[in-house]
Design a protein around this motif. Structure first.
Motif, PDB file in Angstrom:
ATOM      1  N   GLY A 150     -48.202 -32.983 -28.223  1.00  8.98           N
ATOM      2  CA  GLY A 150     -47.604 -32.556 -26.964  1.00  8.98           C
ATOM      3  C   GLY A 150     -47.001 -33.731 -26.195  1.00  8.98           C
ATOM      4  O   GLY A 150     -45.899 -33.625 -25.641  1.00  8.98           O
ATOM      5  N   LEU A 151     -47.695 -34.875 -26.166  1.00  9.52           N
ATOM      6  CA  LEU A 151     -47.151 -36.062 -25.509  1.00  9.52           C
ATOM      7  C   LEU A 151     -45.893 -36.550 -26.221  1.00  9.52           C
ATOM      8  O   LEU A 151     -44.920 -36.963 -25.583  1.00  9.52           O
ATOM      9  CB  LEU A 151     -48.208 -37.169 -25.473  1.00  9.52           C
ATOM     10  N   GLY A 168     -45.122 -26.607 -13.491  1.00  8.93           N
ATOM     11  CA  GLY A 168     -43.781 -26.185 -13.861  1.00  8.93           C
ATOM     12  C   GLY A 168     -43.161 -27.124 -14.887  1.00  8.93           C
ATOM     13  O   GLY A 168     -43.564 -28.282 -15.045  1.00  8.93           O
ATOM     14  N   ALA A 169     -42.165 -26.621 -15.596  1.00  9.48           N
ATOM     15  CA  ALA A 169     -41.532 -27.394 -16.667  1.00  9.48           C
ATOM     16  C   ALA A 169     -40.666 -28.500 -16.098  1.00  9.48           C
ATOM     17  O   ALA A 169     -39.997 -28.307 -15.066  1.00  9.48           O
ATOM     18  CB  ALA A 169     -40.690 -26.472 -17.536  1.00  9.48           C
ATOM     19  N   PRO A 170     -40.648 -29.678 -16.742  1.00  9.02           N
ATOM     20  CA  PRO A 170     -39.670 -30.695 -16.363  1.00  9.02           C
ATOM     21  C   PRO A 170     -38.262 -30.156 -16.557  1.00  9.02           C
ATOM     22  O   PRO A 170     -38.016 -29.253 -17.361  1.00  9.02           O
ATOM     23  CB  PRO A 170     -39.976 -31.855 -17.327  1.00  9.02           C
ATOM     24  N   GLU A 171     -37.306 -30.713 -15.816  1.00  8.51           N
ATOM     25  CA  GLU A 171     -35.952 -30.178 -15.860  1.00  8.51           C
ATOM     26  C   GLU A 171     -35.304 -30.310 -17.234  1.00  8.51           C
ATOM     27  O   GLU A 171     -34.391 -29.547 -17.565  1.00  8.51           O
ATOM     28  CB  GLU A 171     -35.087 -30.887 -14.826  1.00  8.51           C
ATOM     29  N   GLU A 172     -35.734 -31.262 -18.059  1.00  9.77           N
ATOM     30  CA  GLU A 172     -35.128 -31.446 -19.386  1.00  9.77           C
ATOM     31  C   GLU A 172     -35.670 -30.463 -20.424  1.00  9.77           C
ATOM     32  O   GLU A 172     -35.144 -30.385 -21.537  1.00  9.77           O
ATOM     33  CB  GLU A 172     -35.369 -32.868 -19.895  1.00  9.77           C
ATOM     34  N   LEU A 215     -39.947 -23.415 -24.382  1.00 12.61           N
ATOM     35  CA  LEU A 215     -40.490 -24.576 -25.092  1.00 12.61           C
ATOM     36  C   LEU A 215     -41.597 -25.244 -24.281  1.00 12.61           C
ATOM     37  O   LEU A 215     -42.589 -25.731 -24.859  1.00 12.61           O
ATOM     38  CB  LEU A 215     -39.359 -25.572 -25.380  1.00 12.61           C
ATOM     39  N   TRP A 216     -41.465 -25.230 -22.944  1.00 10.68           N
ATOM     40  CA  TRP A 216     -42.502 -25.833 -22.118  1.00 10.68           C
ATOM     41  C   TRP A 216     -43.835 -25.090 -22.259  1.00 10.68           C
ATOM     42  O   TRP A 216     -44.909 -25.709 -22.221  1.00 10.68           O
ATOM     43  CB  TRP A 216     -42.060 -25.852 -20.657  1.00 10.68           C
ATOM     44  N   GLN A 217     -43.785 -23.790 -22.435  1.00  9.41           N
ATOM     45  CA  GLN A 217     -45.034 -23.037 -22.593  1.00  9.41           C
ATOM     46  C   GLN A 217     -45.790 -23.488 -23.853  1.00  9.41           C
ATOM     47  O   GLN A 217     -47.019 -23.541 -23.861  1.00  9.41           O
ATOM     48  CB  GLN A 217     -44.736 -21.533 -22.654  1.00  9.41           C
ATOM     49  N   VAL A 218     -45.052 -23.818 -24.895  1.00 16.55           N
ATOM     50  CA  VAL A 218     -45.707 -24.319 -26.117  1.00 16.55           C
ATOM     51  C   VAL A 218     -46.278 -25.716 -25.865  1.00 16.55           C
ATOM     52  O   VAL A 218     -47.435 -26.003 -26.215  1.00 16.55           O
ATOM     53  CB  VAL A 218     -44.708 -24.356 -27.290  1.00 16.55           C
ATOM     54  N   ILE A 219     -45.486 -26.575 -25.226  1.00 18.68           N
ATOM     55  CA  ILE A 219     -45.944 -27.940 -24.980  1.00 18.68           C
ATOM     56  C   ILE A 219     -47.148 -27.937 -24.034  1.00 18.68           C
ATOM     57  O   ILE A 219     -48.111 -28.693 -24.218  1.00 18.68           O
ATOM     58  CB  ILE A 219     -44.788 -28.788 -24.411  1.00 18.68           C
ATOM     59  N   ALA A 220     -47.108 -27.066 -23.023  1.00 20.72           N
ATOM     60  CA  ALA A 220     -48.241 -26.976 -22.096  1.00 20.72           C
ATOM     61  C   ALA A 220     -49.504 -26.525 -22.825  1.00 20.72           C
ATOM     62  O   ALA A 220     -50.618 -26.951 -22.479  1.00 20.72           O
ATOM     63  CB  ALA A 220     -47.907 -26.007 -20.956  1.00 20.72           C
ATOM     64  N   GLY A 221     -49.341 -25.673 -23.847  1.00 19.23           N
ATOM     65  CA  GLY A 221     -50.498 -25.261 -24.635  1.00 19.23           C
ATOM     66  C   GLY A 221     -51.085 -26.390 -25.466  1.00 19.23           C
ATOM     67  O   GLY A 221     -52.256 -26.327 -25.871  1.00 19.23           O
ATOM     68  N   ARG A 251     -47.291 -24.161 -34.461  1.00 22.14           N
ATOM     69  CA  ARG A 251     -45.985 -24.058 -35.137  1.00 22.14           C
ATOM     70  C   ARG A 251     -45.411 -22.642 -35.012  1.00 22.14           C
ATOM     71  O   ARG A 251     -44.200 -22.464 -34.804  1.00 22.14           O
ATOM     72  CB  ARG A 251     -46.170 -24.443 -36.602  1.00 22.14           C
ATOM     73  N   LYS A 252     -46.267 -21.655 -35.125  1.00 25.19           N
ATOM     74  CA  LYS A 252     -45.799 -20.272 -34.962  1.00 25.19           C
ATOM     75  C   LYS A 252     -45.301 -20.033 -33.544  1.00 25.19           C
ATOM     76  O   LYS A 252     -44.269 -19.379 -33.325  1.00 25.19           O
ATOM     77  CB  LYS A 252     -46.928 -19.301 -35.306  1.00 25.19           C
ATOM     78  N   ALA A 253     -46.021 -20.553 -32.544  1.00 25.37           N
ATOM     79  CA  ALA A 253     -45.588 -20.394 -31.155  1.00 25.37           C
ATOM     80  C   ALA A 253     -44.258 -21.113 -30.923  1.00 25.37           C
ATOM     81  O   ALA A 253     -43.398 -20.622 -30.172  1.00 25.37           O
ATOM     82  CB  ALA A 253     -46.662 -20.943 -30.217  1.00 25.37           C
ATOM     83  N   LEU A 254     -44.066 -22.258 -31.590  1.00 24.33           N
ATOM     84  CA  LEU A 254     -42.814 -22.998 -31.447  1.00 24.33           C
ATOM     85  C   LEU A 254     -41.641 -22.188 -32.012  1.00 24.33           C
ATOM     86  O   LEU A 254     -40.562 -22.133 -31.407  1.00 24.33           O
ATOM     87  CB  LEU A 254     -42.926 -24.342 -32.165  1.00 24.33           C
TER      88      LEU A 254
END
Length: 389
Positions: free
Chosen positions: A194-195, A222-226, A231-237, A254-257
């Motif tokens: 995620g990082l 909230g998601a960063p503007e970039e 995609l942010w929901q996956v990264i936040a997970g 990977r499935k969520a992505l």
């Protein structure tokens, strides 16, 4: 000619450096191909044990760079891997800055695929970061990720090689539980993914401590503007501070992505194409694509075994001398016949003539008795003379 290691690996040029050793491009004389050779000094027992662990990994996956073979020479050891010439994700961000979201998703999907294979072997990588995620030199084609550097990886349940209060890994990519000294586990690797995703999308190294504070205070921020919202929901997970709230497996992430990519807008028209070019540069003088200029050519195949000549064509073998026939049992007191040599046994000029001295006949038996009598008389006269004196 480069340094020859263990009679097999010819070190060509250095292509990288890690925490405990250098990485060389090397020519493998046995496999007749270039490999990446990680050379370590046997400085202490911990370093050697880490080497044994790392070279013992055998993970065959297109998105993993695992050791292939190893060798030892004096106070050094090395193990070899595939040469990956496109640099790392750190190089890519240095060249292009933030990556387009769809391009970043391709990289993340391949990274998660390779990590799933690593976890399937029961191995926790513990050092996932952009510098350890390599790229094949694919030009402007589809990128190809290779997860590398298993120097501090360990199988779940293996004993640690360091004190529990000593944290192994790269600062800035630790999961919160790693900082607390908990046992390494798969969710810590997913946190580092995620990082890494944030680094690809923003072009900046994320502040792990600030992220933990934001997630702790606000839940999922909230998601960063970039970063697109799906995609942010996956990264936040992946970035949840509590391991139990993260994705449980790399395959699940990977499935969520893949589902998030379906909900994202398509690539922006006119985006600058991303090129992954060869970061290693040309081979030094004396080395070519097929190996060193001085390397011996391929070993020729053995000569075929010629079939024997047919019996009719074999030359006749002449016996130089004929052995005499065996004696009959009653012939011991008889004179031995002189067998005649066959005329074809030896040519007349093959050997010089040998002259034998004729044996002189001994004295006849009737002469032996008078000679004995005379000898006895002489002996008796000598004894008598000595006695009389």
């Amino acid at each position: 000619m480069g340094e020859l290691f263990a009679g097999r690996y010819e070190l060509v040029d250095p292509i990288g450096r890690g925490g405990v050793g250098a990485v060389w491009r090397a020519w493998d004389r046995r496999r007749r191909r270039y490999v990446a050779a990680k050379v370590l000094q046997q400085s202490d027992a911990h370093t050697l044990l880490r080497f044994v662990r790392e070279q013992g990994l055998r993970i065959d996956h297109p998105h993993v760079v695992a050791p292939m073979s190893w060798a030892a020479d004096d106070d050094k050891v090395l193990f070899t891997m595939d040469v990956v010439s496109g640099g790392s994700l750190a190089h890519l961000i240095g060249d292009y800055g933030p990556l387009p979201p769809h391009y970043a998703c391709v990289l993340l999907d391949q990274l998660l695929s390779g990590l799933a294979a690593v976890h399937a072997e029961g191995v926790v990588h513990r050092d996932i970061k952009p510098a350890n995620i390599l790229l094949e030199a694919t030009g402007t084609g589809r990128p190809h990720v290779r997860l590398s550097d298993f120097g501090i990886a360990m199988r779940k349940g293996e004993p640690r090689l360091t004190d529990v209060n000593y944290v192994m890994g790269t600062p800035g990519y630790f999961a919160p539980e790693q900082m607390l000294g908990e046992e390494p586990d798969f969710p810590a690797d997913l946190y580092a993914v995620g990082l890494t995703a944030l680094y690809l999308l923003t072009g900046r190294k994320p502040d792990a401590e600030a992220l933990v504070e934001r997630f702790t205070e606000h839940g999922t921020p909230g998601a960063p503007e970039e970063v697109p919202e799906p995609l942010w929901q996956v990264i936040a997970g992946l970035l949840q501070p509590e391991p139990g709230l993260r994705f449980r497996t790399a395959t699940g992430a990977r499935k969520a992505l893949a589902a998030a990519v379906e909900m994202m807008d398509g690539p922006t028209a006119g985006e600058e194409p991303i090129e992954v070019f060869d970061q290693l540069g040309p081979l030094p003088a004396g080395f070519g694509p097929e190996g060193p200029a001085h390397a011996p050519g391929p070993v020729p195949p053995p000569l075929p075994a010629y079939p024997p000549l047919p019996p009719s064509r074999l030359p006749a073998v002449q016996t130089p001398l004929q052995h005499p026939p065996a004696l009959p049992t009653r012939a011991y007191t008889a004179a031995l016949p002189s067998p005649a040599l066959p005329s074809t046994a030896l040519p007349s000029t093959a050997l010089p003539a040998v002259r034998h001295r004729a044996r002189q006949p001994g004295p006849p038996a009737k002469v032996a008795v008078p000679v004995l009598i005379v000898a006895l008389l002489c002996l008796g006269i000598g004894i008598w003379a000595l006695t009389a004196a």
